[in-house]
Design a protein around this motif. Structure first.
Motif, mmCIF file in Angstrom:
data_model
loop_
_atom_site.group_PDB
_atom_site.id
_atom_site.type_symbol
_atom_site.label_atom_id
_atom_site.label_comp_id
_atom_site.label_asym_id
_atom_site.label_seq_id
_atom_site.Cartn_x
_atom_site.Cartn_y
_atom_site.Cartn_z
ATOM 1 N N GLY A 58 0.829 -1.199 0.000
ATOM 2 C CA GLY A 58 0.000 0.000 0.000
ATOM 3 C C GLY A 58 0.865 1.251 0.000
ATOM 4 N N GLY A 59 0.227 2.377 -0.297
ATOM 5 C CA GLY A 59 0.934 3.651 -0.181
ATOM 6 C C GLY A 59 1.426 3.840 1.248
ATOM 7 N N ASP A 60 0.647 3.350 2.207
ATOM 8 C CA ASP A 60 1.042 3.477 3.611
ATOM 9 C C ASP A 60 2.377 2.785 3.869
ATOM 10 O OD1 ASP A 60 -1.361 4.760 3.953
ATOM 11 O OD2 ASP A 60 -2.371 3.053 4.864
ATOM 12 N N PHE A 93 -4.151 13.544 6.379
ATOM 13 C CA PHE A 93 -4.144 12.088 6.404
ATOM 14 C C PHE A 93 -3.365 11.618 7.632
ATOM 15 C CE2 PHE A 93 -2.408 8.030 4.451
ATOM 16 C CZ PHE A 93 -3.619 7.376 4.417
ATOM 17 N N TYR A 128 0.611 9.865 8.063
ATOM 18 C CA TYR A 128 1.931 10.530 8.026
ATOM 19 C C TYR A 128 2.519 10.575 9.437
ATOM 20 C CZ TYR A 128 -0.135 12.607 3.736
ATOM 21 O OH TYR A 128 -0.758 12.818 2.547
ATOM 22 N N THR A 146 -0.221 16.905 0.201
ATOM 23 C CA THR A 146 -1.176 15.927 -0.321
ATOM 24 C C THR A 146 -1.930 16.584 -1.471
ATOM 25 O OG1 THR A 146 -1.535 15.386 2.023
ATOM 26 C CG2 THR A 146 -2.867 14.208 0.399
ATOM 27 N N ASN A 171 -6.609 15.042 0.979
ATOM 28 C CA ASN A 171 -7.650 14.301 1.677
ATOM 29 C C ASN A 171 -7.763 14.894 3.080
ATOM 30 O OD1 ASN A 171 -9.312 12.380 2.815
ATOM 31 N ND2 ASN A 171 -7.842 10.701 2.708
ATOM 32 N N ASP A 175 2.148 13.419 -1.747
ATOM 33 C CA ASP A 175 1.247 12.271 -1.738
ATOM 34 C C ASP A 175 0.216 12.459 -2.848
ATOM 35 O OD1 ASP A 175 -0.772 10.427 -1.281
ATOM 36 O OD2 ASP A 175 -0.771 10.691 0.906
ATOM 37 N N ALA A 217 -1.958 10.089 -3.917
ATOM 38 C CA ALA A 217 -2.840 8.914 -3.856
ATOM 39 C C ALA A 217 -4.059 9.086 -4.774
ATOM 40 C CB ALA A 217 -3.304 8.671 -2.415
ATOM 41 N N TYR A 218 -4.467 10.363 -4.973
ATOM 42 C CA TYR A 218 -5.632 10.644 -5.828
ATOM 43 C C TYR A 218 -5.220 11.330 -7.132
ATOM 44 C CZ TYR A 218 -7.908 9.591 -1.447
ATOM 45 O OH TYR A 218 -8.299 8.962 -0.292
ATOM 46 N N LEU A 226 4.346 9.836 -3.741
ATOM 47 C CA LEU A 226 3.642 8.634 -3.296
ATOM 48 C C LEU A 226 2.471 8.359 -4.236
ATOM 49 C CD1 LEU A 226 3.581 6.704 -0.727
ATOM 50 C CD2 LEU A 226 1.513 7.982 -0.158
ATOM 51 N N THR A 256 -0.603 5.090 -5.312
ATOM 52 C CA THR A 256 -1.224 3.854 -4.824
ATOM 53 C C THR A 256 -2.116 3.225 -5.888
ATOM 54 O OG1 THR A 256 -2.653 2.906 -3.129
ATOM 55 C CG2 THR A 256 -3.162 5.150 -3.812
ATOM 56 N N SER A 258 -4.721 1.663 -4.757
ATOM 57 C CA SER A 258 -5.946 1.474 -3.968
ATOM 58 C C SER A 258 -7.143 2.246 -4.505
ATOM 59 C CB SER A 258 -5.720 1.930 -2.524
ATOM 60 O OG SER A 258 -4.798 1.114 -1.861
ATOM 61 N N LYS A 259 -6.911 3.389 -5.124
ATOM 62 C CA LYS A 259 -8.022 4.264 -5.438
ATOM 63 C C LYS A 259 -8.454 4.117 -6.902
ATOM 64 C CE LYS A 259 -7.551 5.592 -1.151
ATOM 65 N NZ LYS A 259 -6.445 6.330 -0.610
ATOM 66 N N ARG A 287 -3.472 -4.252 -1.247
ATOM 67 C CA ARG A 287 -2.411 -3.479 -0.603
ATOM 68 C C ARG A 287 -1.202 -3.321 -1.534
ATOM 69 N NH1 ARG A 287 -4.160 -0.649 1.101
ATOM 70 N NH2 ARG A 287 -2.756 0.016 2.736
HETATM 71 C C1 LIG Z 1 -5.683 6.212 0.505
HETATM 72 C C2 LIG Z 1 -4.567 7.125 0.785
HETATM 73 C C3 LIG Z 1 -3.220 6.704 0.781
HETATM 74 C C4 LIG Z 1 -2.727 5.323 0.548
HETATM 75 O O1 LIG Z 1 -3.545 4.297 0.858
HETATM 76 P P1 LIG Z 1 -3.056 2.802 0.622
HETATM 77 O O2 LIG Z 1 -4.328 2.051 0.568
HETATM 78 O O3 LIG Z 1 -2.175 2.442 1.774
HETATM 79 O O4 LIG Z 1 -2.317 2.761 -0.664
HETATM 80 C C5 LIG Z 1 -2.244 7.653 0.978
HETATM 81 N N1 LIG Z 1 -2.535 8.928 1.196
HETATM 82 C C6 LIG Z 1 -3.791 9.365 1.219
HETATM 83 C C7 LIG Z 1 -4.035 10.812 1.442
HETATM 84 C C8 LIG Z 1 -4.850 8.487 1.038
HETATM 85 O O5 LIG Z 1 -6.102 8.944 1.104
#
Ligand SMILES: *Cc1c(COP(=O)(O)O)cnc(C)c1O
Length: 390
Positions: free
Chosen positions: A90-92, A116, A119, A161, A165, A192, A194-195, A223, A225, A227-228, A236
């Motif tokens: 995952g990004g996490d 988020f 971090y 970010t 988010n 980040d 992610a989106y 970063l 991911t 996931s989205k 993950r």
């Molecule tokens: C969803 C999200 C991530 C990463 O999520 P993973 O499911 O771990 O990849 C990272 N940063 C933000 C701001 C997010 O909303």
């Protein structure tokens, strides 16, 4: 036996799941839709779903060549060296690798508030401390170099970010460059994205690589991911794109086989499935425009697959929406007790969410008004200019 002092640590509050909520309320899961975790309403990339089924028989082996193949495919996608791509759980997981790679004990990281949660969590796991910069609700959570630099105090990592988010605001590449330029050489600016797929802004990879008129920098990491936009939250899979100067650190900080065989196979299939991503992005665009046009309260302009809505009392509104079958995110844990975040669903889900939030806002009018009277907060009349404090 006790763990180390974890009193500063907080637990991650995930959006609530349909099964969990249905069980708690003694109801049928089919009555609910979940728009609380920014998941993909179209599900996973169909190609990835096929790849996952096909990969089932090969999970007895460690993911060695698939890890390499996916790293190469991502490097290709961004035109960077494969060593600059840090695959992770995952990004996490990628955030953890960045923390491990750069933080010394007591180093600080500077994070957005609201923002988020992970971090700060990741920094604390790695014996770092957390400082915050404010994104002002009254300024529509605008991300400016000034907001960040005023709070900056030699922090080792600065988190940006984009899209943000939970607000959906973005930051320009010029602003990111200015922040990187005006912070210390040893400060890593983590962007980040992610989106990123949902937004009309270019990736900050250009700043690392020195493209599109920017000079190459070694103090920015990105970063990303699956996931989205790719709909693979459950497998993950995420990654960081880092400058050359950091590339070698990966081998020393990553948990062996950072991304599973299944995740790598799914990622390889998904990264070529442009059709799924395009459809997903289009649905999100329509959904957030529909929410802005039709919700009887302030909805912030968003470049993500979600929209932040001013509702006065987030806990009450989220709970009542949930009772009516629509699970949304109460943003109290983001530090915004006056807002909920609604994930962009399918057209039908979005319409149901809008109808439900409007009905709940109307039905809870008395409570909202009472709150307005006591603390000046509460739900604004449907004007975009007058946004109350959380
Ligand atoms: C969803 C999200 C991530 C990463 O999520 P993973 O499911 O771990 O990849 C990272 N940063 C933000 C701001 C997010 O909303």
């Amino acid at each position: 036996m006790q763990p180390r002092d974890l009193s500063d640590h907080v637990a991650y509050e995930a959006g609530r799941g349909i099964e969990e909520v249905a069980r708690e309320l003694g109801r049928d899961p089919d009555e609910f839709i979940k728009l609380a975790s920014n998941e993909n309403p179209h599900g996973p990339s169909p190609a990835a779903a096929v790849a996952l089924r096909d990969a089932a028989s090969s999970v007895s082996s460690y993911p060695k060549s698939t890890h390499t193949d996916l790293t190469d495919a991502i490097a290709d996608r961004w035109t960077v060296d494969p060593a600059q791509v840090w695959l992770a759980n995952g990004g996490d997981g990628a955030l953890d690798y960045l923390s491990r790679a750069v933080l010394e004990p007591d180093d600080t990281v500077l994070v957005p508030s609201p923002g988020f949660a992970y971090y700060g969590m990741s920094a604390r796991y790695h014996h770092g401390d957390v400082r915050e910069y404010a994104l002002e609700r009254a300024a529509d959570f605008a991300q400016t170099p000034e907001a960040v630099l005023e709070a900056y105090d030699g922090d080792r990592i600065v988190y940006l970010t984009s899209p943000h988010n939970p607000s959906g605001s973005t930051i320009s590449l010029e602003a990111i460059e200015q922040i990187a330029e005006e912070t210390d050489d040893e400060t890593l600016v983590v962007v980040d994205e992610a989106y990123g797929e949902f937004a009309d802004v270019d990736s900050a990879v250009s700043l690392i690589e020195g493209r599109d008129g920017f000079e190459a920098r070694d103090d920015i990491a990105i970063l990303r991911t699956f996931s989205k936009a790719y709909g693979l939250a459950g497998v993950r899979l995420g990654y960081a794109v880092v400058p050359d100067a950091l590339a070698d650190a990966y081998a020393r900080v990553n948990t062996p086989f950072a991304a599973s065989e299944l995740a790598c196979r799914a990622g390889l299939a998904a990264i070529d499935d442009d059709e799924h991503v395009e459809r997903t992005v289009e649905t999100a665009r329509n959904s957030r425009a529909y929410m802005r046009d039709h919700i009887d309260s302030h909805v912030w302009e968003s470049e993500g697959n979600f929209a932040l809505v001013a509702v006065g009392d987030a806990s009450a509104v989220a709970e009542e929406m949930q009772a009516r079958g629509v699970i949304v995110r109460d943003c109290t844990s983001f530090g915004l007790p006056g807002c909920i975040r609604i994930t962009c669903g399918t057209d039908e889900e979005t319409e149901r969410a809008v109808e439900t939030v409007n009905a709940v806002l109307a039905d809870l009018e008395i409570e909202v008004d009472a709150e307005l009277a006591t603390d000046g907060g509460g739900v604004p009349a449907a004007t975009d200019s007058e946004v109350p404090d959380a």
